[in-house]
Design a protein around this motif. Sequence first.
Motif, PDB file in Angstrom:
ATOM      1  N   MET A  28      32.169  83.575  61.247  1.00 29.94           N
ATOM      2  CA  MET A  28      32.984  83.064  60.138  1.00 29.94           C
ATOM      3  C   MET A  28      34.408  83.614  60.230  1.00 29.94           C
ATOM      4  N   VAL A  29      35.299  82.947  59.587  1.00 34.04           N
ATOM      5  CA  VAL A  29      36.720  83.274  59.679  1.00 34.04           C
ATOM      6  C   VAL A  29      37.028  84.386  58.680  1.00 34.04           C
ATOM      7  N   ASP A  30      37.317  85.552  59.190  1.00 35.25           N
ATOM      8  CA  ASP A  30      37.542  86.702  58.305  1.00 35.25           C
ATOM      9  C   ASP A  30      38.823  87.414  58.730  1.00 35.25           C
ATOM     10  N   TYR A  81      45.010  80.333  63.147  1.00 35.39           N
ATOM     11  CA  TYR A  81      43.867  79.591  62.613  1.00 35.39           C
ATOM     12  C   TYR A  81      42.617  80.470  62.653  1.00 35.39           C
ATOM     13  N   TYR A  82      42.471  81.224  63.709  1.00 31.62           N
ATOM     14  CA  TYR A  82      41.434  82.258  63.779  1.00 31.62           C
ATOM     15  C   TYR A  82      42.105  83.593  64.045  1.00 31.62           C
ATOM     16  N   ARG A  94      46.866  69.934  67.653  1.00 33.55           N
ATOM     17  CA  ARG A  94      45.525  70.027  68.247  1.00 33.55           C
ATOM     18  C   ARG A  94      45.689  70.299  69.743  1.00 33.55           C
ATOM     19  N   LEU A 140      38.136  75.803  67.400  1.00 28.72           N
ATOM     20  CA  LEU A 140      37.476  75.181  66.246  1.00 28.72           C
ATOM     21  C   LEU A 140      36.004  74.933  66.544  1.00 28.72           C
ATOM     22  N   GLU A 141      35.748  74.477  67.764  1.00 30.49           N
ATOM     23  CA  GLU A 141      34.353  74.223  68.117  1.00 30.49           C
ATOM     24  C   GLU A 141      33.552  75.531  68.119  1.00 30.49           C
ATOM     25  N   ALA A 142      34.166  76.579  68.644  1.00 31.18           N
ATOM     26  CA  ALA A 142      33.467  77.872  68.707  1.00 31.18           C
ATOM     27  C   ALA A 142      33.427  78.557  67.349  1.00 31.18           C
ATOM     28  N   GLY A 143      34.360  78.183  66.463  1.00 33.19           N
ATOM     29  CA  GLY A 143      34.432  78.862  65.169  1.00 33.19           C
ATOM     30  C   GLY A 143      35.041  80.245  65.259  1.00 33.19           C
TER      31      GLY A 143
END
Lengths: 481, 481
Positions: B1-3, B48-49, B83, B91-94
Amino acid sequence: MVDFSDGPHPGGFAAPMRYDAEILDCEVEGTIPPELDGVFVRTGPDWYYPQLYPNDVPFSADGYTSTFRIKNGRAAYRGRFVRTPRFVNNLEAGRQLYGVYRNPFTDDPSIQEETMEKPWERTVANTTPMAFAGKLFALKEDAPPIELDPNTLETRGFYDFGGKLSSQTHTAHPKPDPVTGDLWTFGYEATGLCTDDVYFYCFGPDGSLKHEIRVKTPYVSMMHDLIITNEHIVIPVFSYIATMERLKAGLAHWGWDPSLPGYFGVMRRDGDGSDLKWYDAPSGTTIIHTLNGHSSGDRLVMEAPQFDNNPFPFFPAVHAQTGDMGPIGRSHLRRFTFDLNGDSFATEQVFDDPISDLVRVDDRYLTQEHRYCYTQYTEPGVQDRGSGWIRLDVQTGEKAVWYAGPGQALQEVSMVPRSADAAEGDGWLIGVANNPAEMRSEFVIVDAVEMQEVARVILPFRSSAQVHARWFNAAELPEMV
Amino acid sequence: MVDFSDGPHPGGFAAPMRYDAEILDCEVEGTIPPELDGVFVRTGPDWYYPQLYPNDVPFSADGYTSTFRIKNGRAAYRGRFVRTPRFVNNLEAGRQLYGVYRNPFTDDPSIQEETMEKPWERTVANTTPMAFAGKLFALKEDAPPIELDPNTLETRGFYDFGGKLSSQTHTAHPKPDPVTGDLWTFGYEATGLCTDDVYFYCFGPDGSLKHEIRVKTPYVSMMHDLIITNEHIVIPVFSYIATMERLKAGLAHWGWDPSLPGYFGVMRRDGDGSDLKWYDAPSGTTIIHTLNGHSSGDRLVMEAPQFDNNPFPFFPAVHAQTGDMGPIGRSHLRRFTFDLNGDSFATEQVFDDPISDLVRVDDRYLTQEHRYCYTQYTEPGVQDRGSGWIRLDVQTGEKAVWYAGPGQALQEVSMVPRSADAAEGDGWLIGVANNPAEMRSEFVIVDAVEMQEVARVILPFRSSAQVHARWFNAAELPEMV
């Protein structure tokens, strides 16, 4: 040009936000339960253009739908204005063309002919989301549902239930019956502005019309919500009044008139309306939202928060001077027990403290006897913990409260069961906390048994004001990815 | 998760914002000049991450493009992440798969084979917008341009100038020549990571390749910007160094090495590069951005802000201990006059106060002699007026400053002429002010003659950090509605 610097629009955290936005993978603190697969849909008002008149009301602000799509432990956010005819026309004009709340007499001449003929085209679709027959909708009680694309939130237009919605309007509080799978719903002012016609419908899960009842009310009042029990329909009629004279005078739709009698109307849901019985209720009070109710033999028990005064200062008293709004009411959760063979009901207070009237049960218990009521609540004397969500055992009076944190304001809660067959109360409380210190909104997941936060989705901005929100499991919206 | 709660990412106004958003008709204070018909395009970084390693740098954050489309006195806002292959894979990997700045050795094993072979696929396209041959692009110097839909900002993919971009990279500072209508541009590390190849191109307005020059540099340095005069190309080479040894050691691409010699490389723009002459320049300084220059006979005059130390603390000194970033440099606008027949140049300080190095001229004067320099500036001793935009007459030293307002921080300014044939300086200064008190960004239009604000577009949220921004007239992007 769009200028909010004058006028009654709030600034700061409540300033108009006016954006469509998307976050594909939201920032999260904690862990989103992997069992959650669905979407939390929020509906609320935001002024896209400044209101035309000072006496317009927040309920006239443009409808904005936002979603938290929860899947595989991730959260995606989307928010988008509903493209109502009103939104589209305003955007083309570059300004507000629509006058005060539910009053086409006050509209700009360029669109007034249209809005007098089709007042539902004035709707802002800002009240409640609904999933029905695999489709997603935004609702407001002055118009038919507006269908939205469940993935993009793009607007698909008005929905008339395959031509079966004979009412010009449709409530923002339809009731799914979890036992039958049907949707019970209604429209008031069903045949035009300020008409006393109310049409009730039962639609099957495939969208088919199963039953319709047409009745009239003692006077034209705000019928924002109702109770559907396993056998009956209960209609609250209290204290607000709409008349064509008010509209012609340029006033907002509703005035508060505490001299009017209050009523609960009760009828069988499988009848033709001829059995409708009006029970006298205290005047000067009102019921906006209801909790739930059930019927058993000659007894009907329902619970609802009741205001002992006008909760909406922007709908002023009809007999007062302009500007005299009267005190703002606070609601108490009360239980009303009807003798179906008699003409009276007993009232008891379920909980002594005032609570938010945005009360919810686990929707699996709608029409049935329930144990838990969930809503926003701050215990008197508790400070610096922000607002809370309460789990109130309506049978024992026991309460448990989770607080969002200092300065934070919670919006309406939804209860999501842990699984389809989980015990009542076993699941999560979900909803949005506004965090003014960070100028952002946060979506919170709270364990409803432990009353402890398990995850928080951090938005980078203020999200819209919320009127109502609902959780829909993925299976309810098959189109949703 | 994005933290983002751990790690070096800032909070508050600079917190990651991570949204794509659209506002169809923005809130405006004042009056947008009706003559303005075009788009102000901003490019900047936003994580973004969370970054993978503590020693990654802000330049690695994902590219976000935002636009203010100005037409008929209205403003529409759009913002969207580019993109890039990197954005899509993350994004795919999260999660973040990409390691430190321009160093594929530090990438996640799942994508490292690809990034070692095609390092340009690591780009974040976060530096400068470009309009060329009717198309819109986001640029970063480690990759070819990425084309964007000028209306939706959707990503169309890498652009190789119809196969004519032989370099693996393309600068974020291409120079349109307003006299010829051509675009002069280049790529450094043109043949791979840490290679000393620099390829220069002249493309015609129809996209055709008109000229190409290939040269080598004395060492592999950050060639972020250059000067194109009416006859020459000037390449600054200063103090930053990239080596494969650094990359294999897991370091960010650039180290600061004040022991390296400084150079200006000068060559004819219509030659084959064999005339390239390296002029010795002071070591321990650097030039990141340039203003403009022109050639006349045996003399070439150019202006650029020069830092007398390392402006980027996240690219630490190669000989220092980890964590020793050295002092942050401040830049002064200097004029460099080259004797094209000799091997030296004269330096004079154009303006005594330090100024932002995001200096701009009216682009109609690129390659020509100019009078005005525009940039961010706060006069020493001036307080509580926020940051300012300065109009500096480089011929007389006269200055005029407009201040954004208390607490507000201005980003790079653009100068928009009032009309195609308006005198130099007659037009508007436009750009974004960040307003932390309201937690929002605002797009400001300032009369460049009067140095007075004429309009301000109010966003309801913080917009992205901006590296560079450009104004494009509607005619430059025919697809744009």
